[in-house]
Design a protein around this motif. Structure first.
Motif, mmCIF file in Angstrom:
data_model
loop_
_atom_site.group_PDB
_atom_site.id
_atom_site.type_symbol
_atom_site.label_atom_id
_atom_site.label_comp_id
_atom_site.label_asym_id
_atom_site.label_seq_id
_atom_site.Cartn_x
_atom_site.Cartn_y
_atom_site.Cartn_z
ATOM 1 N N ARG A 30 46.606 70.837 53.328
ATOM 2 C CA ARG A 30 47.742 71.175 52.469
ATOM 3 C C ARG A 30 47.940 72.676 52.270
ATOM 4 N NH1 ARG A 30 45.579 66.921 49.028
ATOM 5 N NH2 ARG A 30 45.010 68.487 47.473
ATOM 6 N N SER A 59 47.412 80.475 30.152
ATOM 7 C CA SER A 59 47.931 79.528 31.137
ATOM 8 C C SER A 59 47.813 80.146 32.529
ATOM 9 C CB SER A 59 49.396 79.207 30.844
ATOM 10 O OG SER A 59 50.214 80.343 31.087
ATOM 11 N N VAL A 60 47.926 79.287 33.547
ATOM 12 C CA VAL A 60 47.860 79.781 34.927
ATOM 13 C C VAL A 60 48.967 80.807 35.165
ATOM 14 C CG1 VAL A 60 48.054 79.118 37.350
ATOM 15 C CG2 VAL A 60 46.775 77.670 35.766
ATOM 16 N N GLY A 110 48.874 81.648 43.436
ATOM 17 C CA GLY A 110 49.437 80.469 42.780
ATOM 18 C C GLY A 110 49.429 79.254 43.687
ATOM 19 N N HIS A 111 49.775 79.456 44.961
ATOM 20 C CA HIS A 111 49.771 78.351 45.938
ATOM 21 C C HIS A 111 48.368 77.777 46.108
ATOM 22 C CE1 HIS A 111 50.176 76.125 49.683
ATOM 23 N NE2 HIS A 111 49.271 76.915 50.225
ATOM 24 N N HIS A 113 45.886 77.909 44.008
ATOM 25 C CA HIS A 113 45.520 77.164 42.791
ATOM 26 C C HIS A 113 46.114 75.759 42.807
ATOM 27 C CE1 HIS A 113 46.577 75.619 38.789
ATOM 28 N NE2 HIS A 113 45.344 75.986 38.482
ATOM 29 N N ASP A 114 47.394 75.658 43.179
ATOM 30 C CA ASP A 114 48.067 74.361 43.173
ATOM 31 C C ASP A 114 47.450 73.378 44.159
ATOM 32 O OD1 ASP A 114 49.758 75.343 41.258
ATOM 33 O OD2 ASP A 114 51.422 75.738 42.633
ATOM 34 N N VAL A 115 46.831 73.890 45.206
ATOM 35 C CA VAL A 115 46.232 73.022 46.223
ATOM 36 C C VAL A 115 44.762 72.740 45.933
ATOM 37 C CG1 VAL A 115 45.617 72.821 48.677
ATOM 38 C CG2 VAL A 115 47.844 73.749 48.015
ATOM 39 N N ALA A 118 44.514 72.247 40.943
ATOM 40 C CA ALA A 118 45.391 71.438 40.090
ATOM 41 C C ALA A 118 45.254 69.927 40.304
ATOM 42 C CB ALA A 118 46.845 71.877 40.274
ATOM 43 N N PRO A 119 45.213 69.422 41.549
ATOM 44 C CA PRO A 119 45.144 67.964 41.737
ATOM 45 C C PRO A 119 43.805 67.363 41.306
ATOM 46 C CG PRO A 119 45.962 69.070 43.724
ATOM 47 C CD PRO A 119 45.374 70.128 42.840
ATOM 48 N N ARG A 121 41.966 68.319 38.555
ATOM 49 C CA ARG A 121 41.625 68.752 37.207
ATOM 50 C C ARG A 121 40.882 67.669 36.420
ATOM 51 N NH1 ARG A 121 45.027 72.515 33.217
ATOM 52 N NH2 ARG A 121 43.835 72.177 31.309
#
Length: 306
Positions: A30, A59-60, A110-111, A113-115, A118-119, A121
Motif C-alpha cells: 500500500r 493530533s497527527v 502523512g502518507h 502514517h496512514d499506511v 492508522a489501520p 491502531r
C-alpha cells in the motif's frame, strides 16, 4: 511520531517475522513512491533527523504542521548531526532552504502514517493498555525500583538516584533531568532496546518495548474474533468474567475468581477462552497473570449494554 519512526525501522528490518511479517507484507503493498523519502531518512539502524519527531500530545495533523514549521536552522543542525555518523541522501541537504521540498516530505510523512499506523491502531492500543496495567501493578507493589527494573531488565537498570539505559547505538553520556521528570512511553514497534528523546517537551522521553501478552495477535492478522469463539463466549459466567476484567485495572485470575465467585481454575479456563476469542489480552508478571480487555472486548460489552 516516535512510533512512526520505530515502525519505519521495523519495516526495513527482517527480524521478528512472527510478530511483524504479516504487517510488513500488508503495508508494503500500500505504500506509494513518496514513502522513499522517509525510508532514505530513517534507516533500519542508526540515527534519524530529530525534527521528524516533534513531541507532545497533539493530533497527527498538528504534529505534521509542527514538522512543516521547523526552522531551517534546526533542520540543518539535525542533518549535520546525522551526517557526522552516517550518510545523508543528497536531496535531503536542501531541506533547510527549500520549503517546497520540506512540504513534500511532510506529505510523505502523512502518507506513511496512514499506511503503517492508522489501520492498526486498535490492536496496538490493546497491547499498550495491557502494558500500562502491568506497569501500574509494578509501581503499586514494588515502587519505582520495581517499575524501572521491570521495563527492560537487559538494558534498563535503576540504582537510585541513577537510571542507566544501555543504548543500542552504544551512546555513552549523562543526562540531567533537573526536576523535569521522565515520561515513560510503551511502544508496539520498539523491540530489544529502549530509545531516549532528551529533547522531549515538557520532559525527556524514554520509549521502551511494551511487554507482549500471552497469545498476542501479530500486527496485520485478523483481529475480529471468530464465530466459534463468540459462540463459546455467550454464557452468563463468561460474560461476568469479561465484565470483571473490564472493570478492574490489572485484573488477576484471583481477582476474577473473587468477583464472579468461581474457583481460580474456572476463572483461568474462562480467561483462556476469552483470550482465544481476542476479547482480552494477558500479560505474565512472574507467576501472576494480568488480564486486560481488548478493543473488541470493550465493544462487545458496549453492545451488550445497549
Amino acid at each position: 511520531m516516535m512510533e512512526l519512526n520505530a515502525a519505519l525501522r521495523v519495516l526495513q528490518d527482517r527480524g521478528q517475522d512472527v510478530r511483524f511479517g504479516a504487517w510488513r507484507r500488508e503495508v508494503r503493498g500500500r505504500l506509494g513512491p513518496q514513502a522513499r523519502m522517509l525510508l532514505d531518512l530513517v534507516p533500519s539502524h542508526g540515527l534519524s533527523p530529530g525534527f521528524l519527531n516533534p513531541t507532545g500530545t497533539r493530533s497527527v495533523a498538528e504534529l505534521l504542521e509542527a514538522v512543516a514549521a521547523t526552522p531551517g536552522r534546526r533542520i540543518r543542525e539535525d542533518l549535520a548531526e546525522v551526517a557526522a555518523v552516517q550518510p545523508v541522501p543528497g536531496w535531503a541537504r536542501a531541506l533547510g532552504e527549500d520549503r517546497e521540498l520540506l512540504g513534500r516530505l511532510v506529505g510523505a510523512l502523512g502518507h506513511v502514517h496512514d499506511v503503517l499506523l492508522a489501520p492498526y491502531r486498535a490492536p496496538a492500543e490493546d497491547l499498550l493498555a495491557a502494558d500500562r496495567a502491568a506497569r501500574g501493578r509494578d509501581l503499586l507493589e514494588g515502587g519505582v525500583q520495581r517499575l524501572f527494573n521491570q521495563l527492560l531488565p537487559s538494558r534498563i537498570r535503576w540504582e537510585a538516584p541513577v537510571l542507566s539505559v544501555k543504548m543500542f547505538s552504544g551512546l555513552d553520556e549523562d543526562m540531567h533531568l533537573d526536576g523535569r521528570g521522565l515520561l515513560l512511553i510503551p511502544s508496539a514497534f520498539v523491540t530489544g532496546a529502549a530509545v531516549v528523546f532528551p529533547e522531549g517537551r515538557p520532559q525527556p522521553v524514554l520509549l521502551y518495548p511494551a511487554h507482549q501478552p500471552d497469545a498476542v495477535r501479530p500486527l496485520g492478522s485478523a483481529s475480529a474474533p471468530t464465530s466459534a469463539a463468540l459462540t463459546a463466549l455467550l454464557g452468563r459466567t463468561r460474560a461476568a468474567v469479561l465484565l470483571a476484567i473490564a472493570e478492574q485495572d490489572g485484573c488477576t485470575t484471583g481477582a476474577i475468581a473473587s468477583a464472579v465467585r468461581i474457583s481460580a481454575a474456572s476463572a483461568s479456563e474462562h480467561a483462556t477462552v476469552l483470550r482465544a476469542a481476542g476479547l482480552i489480552s494477558t500479560l505474565r508478571d512472574r507467576t501472576t497473570a494480568i488480564h486486560s480487555p481488548t478493543t473488541a472486548g470493550l465493544t462487545l460489552l458496549g453492545a451488550g449494554a445497549a
